[in-house]
Write a protein that holds these residues in place. Structure first.
Motif, PDB file in Angstrom:
ATOM      1  N   THR A 205       0.837  -1.204   0.000  1.00  0.00           N
ATOM      2  CA  THR A 205       0.000   0.000   0.000  1.00  0.00           C
ATOM      3  C   THR A 205       0.867   1.247   0.000  1.00  0.00           C
ATOM      4  OG1 THR A 205      -1.741  -1.167   1.214  1.00  0.00           O
ATOM      5  CG2 THR A 205      -1.810   1.236   1.255  1.00  0.00           C
ATOM      6  N   LEU A 206       1.933   1.227   0.769  1.00  0.00           N
ATOM      7  CA  LEU A 206       2.854   2.354   0.830  1.00  0.00           C
ATOM      8  C   LEU A 206       3.507   2.609  -0.521  1.00  0.00           C
ATOM      9  CD1 LEU A 206       4.577   4.481   2.240  1.00  0.00           C
ATOM     10  CD2 LEU A 206       6.047   2.641   3.095  1.00  0.00           C
ATOM     11  N   ILE A 207       3.986   1.556  -1.166  1.00  0.00           N
ATOM     12  CA  ILE A 207       4.622   1.727  -2.485  1.00  0.00           C
ATOM     13  C   ILE A 207       3.617   2.243  -3.510  1.00  0.00           C
ATOM     14  CG2 ILE A 207       5.698   0.461  -4.395  1.00  0.00           C
ATOM     15  CD1 ILE A 207       7.000  -1.344  -2.260  1.00  0.00           C
ATOM     16  N   ASP A 208       2.404   1.685  -3.489  1.00  0.00           N
ATOM     17  CA  ASP A 208       1.367   2.151  -4.420  1.00  0.00           C
ATOM     18  C   ASP A 208       1.085   3.640  -4.220  1.00  0.00           C
ATOM     19  OD1 ASP A 208       1.116  -0.383  -5.463  1.00  0.00           O
ATOM     20  OD2 ASP A 208      -0.679  -0.900  -4.321  1.00  0.00           O
ATOM     21  N   ALA A 209       0.967   4.058  -2.964  1.00  0.00           N
ATOM     22  CA  ALA A 209       0.680   5.465  -2.673  1.00  0.00           C
ATOM     23  C   ALA A 209       1.819   6.365  -3.135  1.00  0.00           C
ATOM     24  CB  ALA A 209       0.441   5.647  -1.178  1.00  0.00           C
ATOM     25  N   PHE A 210       3.039   5.940  -2.884  1.00  0.00           N
ATOM     26  CA  PHE A 210       4.211   6.745  -3.239  1.00  0.00           C
ATOM     27  C   PHE A 210       4.355   6.886  -4.754  1.00  0.00           C
ATOM     28  CE2 PHE A 210       8.832   6.942  -4.105  1.00  0.00           C
ATOM     29  CZ  PHE A 210       9.105   8.159  -3.496  1.00  0.00           C
ATOM     30  N   ILE A 211       4.241   5.776  -5.479  1.00  0.00           N
ATOM     31  CA  ILE A 211       4.420   5.801  -6.931  1.00  0.00           C
ATOM     32  C   ILE A 211       3.283   6.555  -7.617  1.00  0.00           C
ATOM     33  CG2 ILE A 211       4.476   4.334  -8.994  1.00  0.00           C
ATOM     34  CD1 ILE A 211       7.088   4.426  -7.378  1.00  0.00           C
ATOM     35  N   ALA A 212       2.083   6.526  -7.027  1.00  0.00           N
ATOM     36  CA  ALA A 212       0.937   7.181  -7.657  1.00  0.00           C
ATOM     37  C   ALA A 212       0.997   8.698  -7.581  1.00  0.00           C
ATOM     38  CB  ALA A 212      -0.357   6.699  -7.004  1.00  0.00           C
ATOM     39  N   SER A 213       1.871   9.241  -6.773  1.00  0.00           N
ATOM     40  CA  SER A 213       1.910  10.685  -6.574  1.00  0.00           C
ATOM     41  C   SER A 213       2.867  11.377  -7.542  1.00  0.00           C
ATOM     42  CB  SER A 213       2.319  11.017  -5.139  1.00  0.00           C
ATOM     43  OG  SER A 213       2.445  12.415  -4.978  1.00  0.00           O
ATOM     44  N   GLU A 214       2.312  12.069  -8.507  1.00  0.00           N
ATOM     45  CA  GLU A 214       3.134  12.858  -9.419  1.00  0.00           C
ATOM     46  C   GLU A 214       3.781  14.027  -8.686  1.00  0.00           C
ATOM     47  OE1 GLU A 214       1.008  14.064 -12.875  1.00  0.00           O
ATOM     48  OE2 GLU A 214       0.420  12.023 -13.445  1.00  0.00           O
ATOM     49  N   ARG A 215       3.083  14.573  -7.699  1.00  0.00           N
ATOM     50  CA  ARG A 215       3.626  15.701  -6.950  1.00  0.00           C
ATOM     51  C   ARG A 215       4.900  15.294  -6.215  1.00  0.00           C
ATOM     52  NH1 ARG A 215      -0.372  18.460  -3.015  1.00  0.00           N
ATOM     53  NH2 ARG A 215       1.207  20.115  -3.154  1.00  0.00           N
ATOM     54  N   LEU A 216       4.907  14.129  -5.600  1.00  0.00           N
ATOM     55  CA  LEU A 216       6.104  13.669  -4.900  1.00  0.00           C
ATOM     56  C   LEU A 216       7.240  13.389  -5.875  1.00  0.00           C
ATOM     57  CD1 LEU A 216       4.611  11.228  -2.203  1.00  0.00           C
ATOM     58  CD2 LEU A 216       5.316  13.615  -1.911  1.00  0.00           C
ATOM     59  N   ALA A 217       6.904  12.825  -7.022  1.00  0.00           N
ATOM     60  CA  ALA A 217       7.922  12.535  -8.028  1.00  0.00           C
ATOM     61  C   ALA A 217       8.551  13.823  -8.547  1.00  0.00           C
ATOM     62  CB  ALA A 217       7.310  11.739  -9.175  1.00  0.00           C
ATOM     63  N   GLN A 218       7.713  14.808  -8.866  1.00  0.00           N
ATOM     64  CA  GLN A 218       8.222  16.073  -9.387  1.00  0.00           C
ATOM     65  C   GLN A 218       9.075  16.812  -8.368  1.00  0.00           C
ATOM     66  OE1 GLN A 218       4.630  18.061 -10.635  1.00  0.00           O
ATOM     67  NE2 GLN A 218       4.374  16.757 -12.450  1.00  0.00           N
ATOM     68  N   ALA A 219       8.760  16.628  -7.095  1.00  0.00           N
ATOM     69  CA  ALA A 219       9.527  17.302  -6.045  1.00  0.00           C
ATOM     70  C   ALA A 219      10.782  16.533  -5.647  1.00  0.00           C
ATOM     71  CB  ALA A 219       8.646  17.513  -4.818  1.00  0.00           C
ATOM     72  N   GLY A 220      10.996  15.368  -6.253  1.00  0.00           N
ATOM     73  CA  GLY A 220      12.211  14.607  -6.000  1.00  0.00           C
ATOM     74  C   GLY A 220      12.228  13.828  -4.707  1.00  0.00           C
ATOM     75  N   TYR A 221      11.057  13.405  -4.234  1.00  0.00           N
ATOM     76  CA  TYR A 221      10.990  12.639  -2.987  1.00  0.00           C
ATOM     77  C   TYR A 221      11.388  11.176  -3.206  1.00  0.00           C
ATOM     78  CZ  TYR A 221       9.176  15.969   0.368  1.00  0.00           C
ATOM     79  OH  TYR A 221       9.055  17.022   1.233  1.00  0.00           O
ATOM     80  N   GLY A 222      12.059  10.612  -2.198  1.00  0.00           N
ATOM     81  CA  GLY A 222      12.413   9.202  -2.193  1.00  0.00           C
ATOM     82  C   GLY A 222      11.713   8.480  -1.056  1.00  0.00           C
ATOM     83  N   LEU A 223      11.792   7.162  -1.092  1.00  0.00           N
ATOM     84  CA  LEU A 223      11.205   6.307  -0.061  1.00  0.00           C
ATOM     85  C   LEU A 223      12.243   5.271   0.345  1.00  0.00           C
ATOM     86  CD1 LEU A 223       8.811   5.099   1.590  1.00  0.00           C
ATOM     87  CD2 LEU A 223       8.179   3.823  -0.493  1.00  0.00           C
ATOM     88  N   VAL A 224      12.490   5.165   1.655  1.00  0.00           N
ATOM     89  CA  VAL A 224      13.416   4.156   2.177  1.00  0.00           C
ATOM     90  C   VAL A 224      12.634   3.194   3.065  1.00  0.00           C
ATOM     91  CG1 VAL A 224      15.478   3.714   3.559  1.00  0.00           C
ATOM     92  CG2 VAL A 224      15.372   5.735   2.087  1.00  0.00           C
ATOM     93  N   ILE A 225      12.737   1.901   2.758  1.00  0.00           N
ATOM     94  CA  ILE A 225      12.047   0.845   3.496  1.00  0.00           C
ATOM     95  C   ILE A 225      13.112   0.019   4.207  1.00  0.00           C
ATOM     96  CG2 ILE A 225      10.580  -1.207   3.304  1.00  0.00           C
ATOM     97  CD1 ILE A 225       9.417   0.101   0.734  1.00  0.00           C
ATOM     98  N   VAL A 226      13.246   0.229   5.515  1.00  0.00           N
ATOM     99  CA  VAL A 226      14.292  -0.417   6.310  1.00  0.00           C
ATOM    100  C   VAL A 226      13.698  -1.590   7.076  1.00  0.00           C
ATOM    101  CG1 VAL A 226      15.883  -0.134   8.243  1.00  0.00           C
ATOM    102  CG2 VAL A 226      15.626   1.703   6.555  1.00  0.00           C
ATOM    103  N   GLY A 227      14.354  -2.739   7.006  1.00  0.00           N
ATOM    104  CA  GLY A 227      13.898  -3.870   7.802  1.00  0.00           C
ATOM    105  C   GLY A 227      14.336  -5.189   7.210  1.00  0.00           C
ATOM    106  N   PRO A 228      14.373  -6.221   8.039  1.00  0.00           N
ATOM    107  CA  PRO A 228      14.782  -7.546   7.569  1.00  0.00           C
ATOM    108  C   PRO A 228      13.715  -8.163   6.672  1.00  0.00           C
ATOM    109  CG  PRO A 228      14.013  -7.679   9.823  1.00  0.00           C
ATOM    110  CD  PRO A 228      14.030  -6.221   9.476  1.00  0.00           C
ATOM    111  N   PRO A 229      14.086  -9.153   5.860  1.00  0.00           N
ATOM    112  CA  PRO A 229      13.113  -9.795   4.975  1.00  0.00           C
ATOM    113  C   PRO A 229      12.040 -10.542   5.749  1.00  0.00           C
ATOM    114  CG  PRO A 229      15.211 -10.972   4.941  1.00  0.00           C
ATOM    115  CD  PRO A 229      15.437  -9.720   5.705  1.00  0.00           C
TER     116      PRO A 229
END
Length: 368
Positions: A205-229
């Protein structure tokens, strides 16, 4: 208070401290500080380096205890061998900081329930293992003299799923880290998630929300997902491989990271996002607030109880509402400042000193 000898069973298969270990490491000094007549003997396994390092602490004795490391072997060891060891230490009460079944124990025991995900999200464990664990968890909770739940939500689950009587339950909230100074000038255009890569954490859900946002992409936002498999790792890998290369480059999955790296990420991320749908407490919310990071969390299970009004709550599994919340924090400095201040205030409600005092009171119920 009466002189008390507490035996703590810290044994599990974690070489690096995880939830129950971190809980115990934070709680220990406060248990000792409540009453100078309290003595603690702590049993740990050879691979648990964090506990082997606890030396020269007054009234704390640590005992390396050879045990099987694999879950089934450890379960059998606790069911057959642990009681004899506990009785040999002549403890007044046994403290089990995790859901451990000790059927032969004849000493009063207090057990901490961090969550009952064996019932809520059995797919995390696999069908057969989950069925076995549900049975073991019920037996462990029934055997204990008292059950400490780390949230009202977990206490309710213990009543619902394991039929724990209300008069046997005690709610003792976990504490949080001390606040760290946050340099606003060092904050980067990045959202942070911390947790095991499991389906119940809402990472898709988090990845879907992040990728769907053109505003975040245009502003150069990144996403870091930290944690073990975890059980969502292969799904997440396939999902990321299917992305456009530009979008894929905006998402980083470094896996498990050292504490210094994690500290830096907390302090320099624009916001912390935790859309998990099944949590017994949610300590990572307090960790984020302690570093001044505004928080977005799913309005599910224990997370509203922990977050209060100090962050943004979104419906679980709702990528649209999550996207809108992320965009709000990305572009509203005043809102971020407000949540920073509310997070610091909320953090004061969760103190390890208070948790240690209340846990000691539960343990002392058998010393009257």
């Amino acid at each position: 208070m009466t002189d008390t000898h507490i035996l703590i069973d810290a044994i599990n298969d974690n070489a690096d401290p995880r939830g129950p270990d971190r809980y115990l490491l934070e709680l220990l000094p406060h248990l000792l500080s409540v009453d100078p007549s309290t003595r603690i003997t702590l049993l740990y396994a050879p691979w648990q380096r964090a506990f082997s390092a606890l030396t020269a602490i007054d009234r704390l004795t640590t005992v390396e205890t050879p045990t099987p490391r694999k879950p089934l072997g450890r379960l059998i060891w606790h069911a057959t061998c642990f009681a004899g060891i506990a009785h040999s230490h002549a403890a007044d009460v046994v403290f089990l900081p995790n859901l451990i079944w000790t059927p032969r124990l004849r000493i009063p025991s207090v057990i901490t329930a961090h969550d009952l995900l064996h019932f809520r999200t059995p797919e995390k464990f696999g069908t057969v293992k989950a069925a076995i664990l549900r049975r073991v968890v019920r037996l462990a909770l029934a055997r204990a003299s008292r059950v400490i739940a780390v949230s009202q939500f977990t206490a309710s689950d213990a009543e619902t799923f394991a039929a724990v009587p209300r008069d046997k339950l005690r709610v003792v909230l976990e504490g949080g880290p001390d606040p760290r100074p946050r340099d606003k000038a060092a904050v980067e255009r990045r959202f942070l998630f911390v947790g095991k890569v499991e389906r119940s954490k809402g990472i898709n859900t988090l990845i879907d929300a992040f990728i769907a946002s053109e505003r975040l992409a245009q502003a150069g936002y990144g996403l870091v997902i930290v944690g073990p498999p975890g059980n969502a790792s292969s799904d997440i890998a396939a999902r990321l491989n299917a992305l456009d290369p530009v979008d894929r480059a905006r998402i980083d999955l470094p896996g498990f990271v050292p504490e210094t790296t994690l500290e830096h990420l907390y302090l320099t991320s624009r916001a912390f996002v935790f859309p998990s749908v099944s949590e017994g407490f949610g300590l990572v919310l307090l960790e984020a607030m302690a570093r001044g990071a505004p928080v977005i969390a799913a309005n599910a299970t224990s997370l509203p109880e922990v977050l209060g009004d100090a962050g943004l709550l979104v419906p679980p599994n709702d990528s649209t509402r999550l996207r809108l919340a992320m965009e709000r924090l990305a572009f509203d400095d005043a809102l971020c400042d407000d949540l920073h201040d509310k997070g610091r205030a909320r953090l004061a409600c969760f103190a390890w000193e208070k948790a240690g005092r209340e846990t000691s009171q539960v343990l002392q119920e058998f010393m009257q």
